[in-house]
Scaffold this motif. Sequence first.
Motif, short mmCIF file in Angstrom:
data_model
loop_
_atom_site.label_atom_id
_atom_site.label_comp_id
_atom_site.label_asym_id
_atom_site.label_seq_id
_atom_site.Cartn_x
_atom_site.Cartn_y
_atom_site.Cartn_z
N ASP B 223 1.12 -1.29 0.02
CA ASP B 223 0.18 -0.06 0.13
C ASP B 223 0.86 1.40 -0.08
N TYR B 224 0.24 2.61 -0.21
CA TYR B 224 1.18 3.74 -0.30
C TYR B 224 1.51 4.12 1.36
N PRO B 225 2.72 4.45 1.56
CA PRO B 225 2.94 5.08 2.85
C PRO B 225 2.46 6.21 2.92
N ALA B 226 2.21 6.67 4.43
CA ALA B 226 1.76 7.88 4.62
C ALA B 226 2.63 9.04 4.39
N ILE B 227 3.78 8.86 4.32
CA ILE B 227 4.85 9.62 4.14
C ILE B 227 5.61 9.30 2.92
N VAL B 228 6.12 10.18 2.04
CA VAL B 228 6.86 9.67 0.96
C VAL B 228 8.39 9.30 1.33
N PRO B 229 9.31 8.66 0.74
CA PRO B 229 10.61 8.22 1.15
C PRO B 229 11.51 9.60 1.13
N LEU B 230 12.33 9.98 2.30
CA LEU B 230 12.98 11.04 2.62
C LEU B 230 14.26 10.43 2.21
N LEU B 231 15.48 11.19 1.67
CA LEU B 231 16.71 10.63 1.20
C LEU B 231 17.63 11.71 0.73
N PRO B 232 17.82 12.81 1.87
CA PRO B 232 18.71 13.78 1.52
C PRO B 232 20.10 13.27 1.79
N SER B 233 21.07 13.87 0.93
CA SER B 233 22.39 13.46 0.79
C SER B 233 23.52 14.61 1.33
N GLY B 234 24.44 14.10 1.79
CA GLY B 234 25.56 15.00 2.06
C GLY B 234 25.09 16.34 2.87
N LYS B 235 25.34 17.54 2.43
CA LYS B 235 25.23 18.60 3.40
C LYS B 235 23.34 18.79 3.53
N ASP B 236 22.74 18.20 2.59
CA ASP B 236 21.34 18.29 2.69
C ASP B 236 20.67 17.41 3.53
N ALA B 237 21.49 16.36 4.11
CA ALA B 237 21.21 15.56 5.14
C ALA B 237 20.90 16.15 6.55
N SER B 238 21.36 17.36 6.80
CA SER B 238 21.36 18.23 7.87
C SER B 238 19.81 18.73 7.94
N ALA B 239 19.11 18.48 6.92
CA ALA B 239 17.67 18.86 6.97
C ALA B 239 16.82 17.63 7.11
N SER B 240 15.88 17.45 7.86
CA SER B 240 15.05 16.22 8.18
C SER B 240 14.03 15.62 7.19
N HIS B 241 13.60 16.45 6.39
CA HIS B 241 12.45 16.17 5.77
C HIS B 241 12.59 16.62 4.09
N LEU B 242 13.61 16.68 3.46
CA LEU B 242 14.02 16.91 2.14
C LEU B 242 13.66 15.42 1.49
N THR B 243 12.75 15.76 0.32
CA THR B 243 12.34 14.29 -0.44
C THR B 243 13.54 14.17 -1.56
N TRP B 244 13.50 14.33 -2.79
CA TRP B 244 14.33 13.88 -3.95
C TRP B 244 14.35 14.89 -4.91
N ASP B 245 15.43 14.68 -5.87
CA ASP B 245 15.28 15.81 -6.92
C ASP B 245 15.89 14.53 -8.02
N GLY B 246 16.60 15.40 -9.47
CA GLY B 246 16.96 14.70 -10.30
C GLY B 246 18.49 14.36 -10.17
N ARG B 247 18.96 14.83 -9.03
CA ARG B 247 20.51 15.04 -9.14
C ARG B 247 21.07 13.83 -8.85
N PRO B 248 22.40 13.48 -9.24
CA PRO B 248 22.90 12.25 -8.92
C PRO B 248 23.36 12.06 -7.35
N PHE B 249 23.35 10.78 -7.15
CA PHE B 249 24.26 10.39 -5.93
C PHE B 249 25.78 10.50 -6.13
N GLU B 250 26.37 11.10 -5.07
CA GLU B 250 27.94 11.57 -5.28
C GLU B 250 28.79 10.44 -4.29
#
Lengths: 403, 403
Positions: B223-250
Amino acid sequence: MTEEIVQFGYAAEGRAPFSLAEYERRLGLVRRAMDEKGIDILFVEDPSNMAWLTGYDGWSFYVHQGVLVFHDADPMWWGRQMDANGAVRTVWMAGAHITHYSDAFVQSTERHPMQHLAGLLHDLGYGARRIGVEMENYYFSAKAYVTLRDALPEAHLVDATALVNWQRTVKSDEELDFMRRAASISERMIDGVLERIEPGLPKNELVADLYRDALAGNGDWGDYPAIVPLLPSGKDASASHLTWDGRPFESGEATFFEISGCYRRYHAPFCRTIFLGEPPDYMRTAEAALIEGIEAGLWAAKAGNRACDIANALAAPLERAGIRRGARCGYPVGLSYPPDWGERTISLREEDDTVLEEGMTFHFMPGLWMENWGLEITESILIREEGPAETLCNRPRKLYVKS
Amino acid sequence: MTEEIVQFGYAAEGRAPFSLAEYERRLGLVRRAMDEKGIDILFVEDPSNMAWLTGYDGWSFYVHQGVLVFHDADPMWWGRQMDANGAVRTVWMAGAHITHYSDAFVQSTERHPMQHLAGLLHDLGYGARRIGVEMENYYFSAKAYVTLRDALPEAHLVDATALVNWQRTVKSDEELDFMRRAASISERMIDGVLERIEPGLPKNELVADLYRDALAGNGDWGDYPAIVPLLPSGKDASASHLTWDGRPFESGEATFFEISGCYRRYHAPFCRTIFLGEPPDYMRTAEAALIEGIEAGLWAAKAGNRACDIANALAAPLERAGIRRGARCGYPVGLSYPPDWGERTISLREEDDTVLEEGMTFHFMPGLWMENWGLEITESILIREEGPAETLCNRPRKLYVKS
């Protein structure tokens, strides 16, 4: 002014998706609407309105947060401490315009974030002014209202429901570009459904691939839609908002697929119905009337006409076929967060005489939910000077049949 | 009583996912809590509470709807006309307990659904009684409260925020079965992430496959989760609730993946962090302290202890490593609809002295959001008579490293 009073030392990164000129345009519209209602400061809690005004993007709207709109200064983002880092990364304003409350306010029985906001409003000099709040909104709760009212007894809380939403109805070229990208993803999603659906395939497996297409995107990366795919089959298609389960698709049933691609929070909802096998005559009759109605509606959907003109144009051929819908047949779309991809302003229905303007976008959505079956064929449309309205997705407008 | 007054002729199909005994158990708990607050009738608008009480399932919570809980009759579903067909298909009550308002009330500037609800409450004999409403809830808006209050001037509206939520804290065996199925999907999701992530892969493509895994499920449909996946990287991982975009993993960056499998609306949130390359020493130090803290927290998480005992057990090793979190480290989980998979009752934090009971389930969630990086390692846990708590997912508790 605001710089002096609130300063957390955030260094904003300014990754907001639109040009500063575009944000200035939006602010100008909102300030004019505030003027008209005599609002000194506006508190915007709707996440779609927050994003539209500031660029803020994050799944943090399950706690209280908002944007303060001033007449004479850039907007201020206010939210939970851990989300201020997200604001730093997404809004266009300078860091001094990012403020937070501590985690002790979160889902507490002793404290409410609106007490903090009241203190901020007081410190900013608005404790006895006219403060606009979005009374009818998912995120400004009854408790938030009562708490803010009690904490600011000298202020006058003004109902500013949909004040910002109304400024969003006419889309800029920058916004239309995003919506066209979303529409391209919507097309890809429906193409994938048609390719994969077959009797025996469990619904959740089809949705798994549907989501895959939605997020992989179509040249552009895909964002999550504000509503999950709706795809009831057979008798269940008489219900408008069922999602999916693990049961298989079956021969002799119609399933409607109401979906939307999403590009950076902009949507282009789209629906096609697929019948597995040979559709019964009553569905063919309804299909013909519905398509005639949609085409009539598209011609009525032009600048200068009214919202009700679309609804009435649709209704005539349906009524000749003996179908009375009784529900509105569309709503504005654009930037949205869950739980709704509609903008909650205009409704395409008999009683709505809002005059249509060039650049407005709607999900023209004449779903038929009958006693034992359903048929949905919809279009996301752009109002132009002349009819017919432009459809953002371009796929055959018919009941799809797969044997 | 209700049968005489409201009768739309719906024929319910009774597909609710739990046994009638389980729904009776839930109703009993809620009625007792109503008694304690002197509530004559309870209006529940929270879709998670609606589903928990009746089985109702549909993406229709973007319009007003709810469940009326009586002391002496089965609950009554109330909502938009087009969604009554969805209620017919999902709730356990008889068709006479499904009532609706017409589409003219939807997102109208002239009418509000609460006017209709007020009429219904009046007709049912509750116009001058004590009516419980969920003041702090996403879906009971400020306007809904004001409208209902004004339309029922003789009634007393009682704040019943989280009244139902509190009854949901201890899970039945039937519920735990659903949560274990969700946990199995969560494991599959994290396994897939670890397998696929690599430098250069655009984030949205990874999320496309992550969603595919979530919905394809793991033996059970997802079933669909009540919150979408959260997956910030690097400096962005200092933020708790960012979702995703089209940038590559580094390479050289950590990404946390906060996700949840979902089985019939039940969740088992889970998070692991993956570093691409060689993690810096400060992250290794934080990892060691965090794992020590989680283990201490798991031992403290047992019946008879208090919520704060978990938070304090976690805090000690972190503080020895120089880390002060300042945010709560967990919340109850189970059945949820967007925008939150938490139950919004207990908070795992210093000031919460709620006594833990066997069968309670939490997302033990000690995310570290530092100035320039983030590290999240979490567990969904089940409180048992003795410590340590059972973790619903079973994957190595560590910072994952992929070179």
